[in-house]
Write an enzyme that holds these catalytic residues in place. Structure first.
Site, short mmCIF file in Angstrom:
data_model
loop_
_atom_site.label_atom_id
_atom_site.label_comp_id
_atom_site.label_asym_id
_atom_site.label_seq_id
_atom_site.Cartn_x
_atom_site.Cartn_y
_atom_site.Cartn_z
N SER A 62 0.82 -1.26 0.06
CA SER A 62 -0.03 0.10 0.02
C SER A 62 0.98 1.29 0.11
O SER A 62 1.56 1.61 -1.06
CB SER A 62 -0.90 -0.10 1.13
OG SER A 62 -2.17 0.61 0.83
N LYS A 94 -21.41 17.02 10.88
CA LYS A 94 -20.25 17.38 11.45
C LYS A 94 -19.73 16.54 12.43
O LYS A 94 -18.46 16.37 12.64
CB LYS A 94 -20.56 18.75 12.09
CG LYS A 94 -19.21 19.20 13.04
CD LYS A 94 -18.02 19.55 12.05
CE LYS A 94 -16.87 20.00 12.74
NZ LYS A 94 -15.71 20.26 11.74
#
Length: 317
Positions: free
Chosen positions: A133, A185
């Site tokens: 990765s 949020k």
């Protein structure tokens, strides 16, 4: 409770004594081991290539933490200094990592590309046990990549790990109170159920980082974006499999890769220890590892993991 504290204090004292003894036994040994090559920590030769370790989790670490195997800021600074060093003839990346954060992986890749474009010097990468990765992402800056025959590499993809602890909080009598400025949020909060809209938002972020990863691999390995996407489904590959799909250039030993770099640069390699923890820092880290933690401490550490909710180029084990 009193007996538990007494046992804890005795254990800490024993650990400190043992660590001091081991540290004193190690004083005077000035050798640094990097893979199979042993090099002395001395002044760099007039002409040499730099051996740089990409080992452990790729993230922004505290340089005062003895457990940080990869020091991001120190490595960036070191590459900057190499660009100004006329005696430097190249960079040899010694890689053994399962990846790390999207931000730091990309920052290191861009720094290596800046080095290569500024100096015109070669970059080679060698994969030890793992180069997955984010570690592979960084290595796409290299002109030549080789790997140990037992290496696992690839894992081209992005992941955001989020854990919901709402049921655990209920059992422990913990209530999470969020005061937010908008409906989204507080998304990803460990104490609240994840809504489908929030999952879609996170997915859009993952998709964007994935496209960036695919383009980096395609550019670095001379592949088309379409061909890259066919092999970039997050899986890991053996070294031989990676060779067959052009993710690496050769399967070889560390010594062979190192010799190839010596021939390419016409010089020897030099390894510089970027950060050496003090004895006290090492002892504190070791004590933290072995001292038993209370249930509350264990839960706190679990819920406050510093990679939770962070986009990662990382192979999940």
């Amino acid at each position: 409770m009193k007996n538990q504290r007494t046992k804890r204090n005795i254990l800490i004292a024993l650990v400190v004594v043992c660590l001091v003894f081991v540290a004193l036994m190690g004083v005077g040994f000035g050798k640094i081991i990097t893979s199979d090559i042993t090099v002395a920590e001395t002044t760099a030769p007039a002409e040499s290539f730099a051996v740089i370790n990409i080992k452990g989790t790729i993230q922004a670490g505290n340089q005062g933490n003895a457990r940080v195997g990869y020091d991001h800021s120190a490595t960036l600074d070191y590459i900057d200094s190499l660009m100004e060093d006329e005696g430097n003839k190249g960079i040899f990346l010694d890689v053994d990592s399962g990846g790390g954060t999207v931000y730091e992986s990309d920052e290191m890749y861009l720094k290596l590309m800046e080095y290569k474009e500024t100096t015109g010097r070669p970059i080679h990468a060698y994969f030890n046990g793992r180069a997955c990765s984010g570690a592979y992402y960084i290595s796409c800056a290299a002109d030549y990549i080789s790997a140990n025959r037992n290496c696992w590499t690839g894992s081209i993809g992005v992941i955001i790990s989020l854990v919901n602890y709402s049921e655990l909080y209920d059992k422990l009598g913990i209530e999470e109170i969020l005061v937010t400025s908008g409906d989204n949020k507080g998304m990803g909060s460990s104490g609240s159920e994840m809504e489908e809209e929030h999952i879609a938002i996170y997915q859009s972020l993952v998709d964007e980082s994935y496209e960036q990863f695919v383009n980096i691999v395609a550019q670095g390995r001379g592949l088309s974006v379409e061909a890259t996407k066919e092999i970039a489904d997050g899986r890991v590959y053996s070294a031989q499999q990676a060779l067959e799909i052009d993710l690496i250039d050769k399967v070889e030993s560390y010594e062979e890769a190192y010799s190839h770099m010596e021939e390419t640069c016409g010089s020897d390699g030099y390894y510089k220890q970027l950060y050496q923890p003090t004895l006290w820092e090492t002892m504190l880290a070791d004590i933290n590892d072995v001292v038993p933690k209370s249930d509350v401490e264990a839960v706190t550490a679990l819920t406050q993991g510093n990679l939770s909710g962070v986009p990662l180029y990382m192979h999940v084990e």
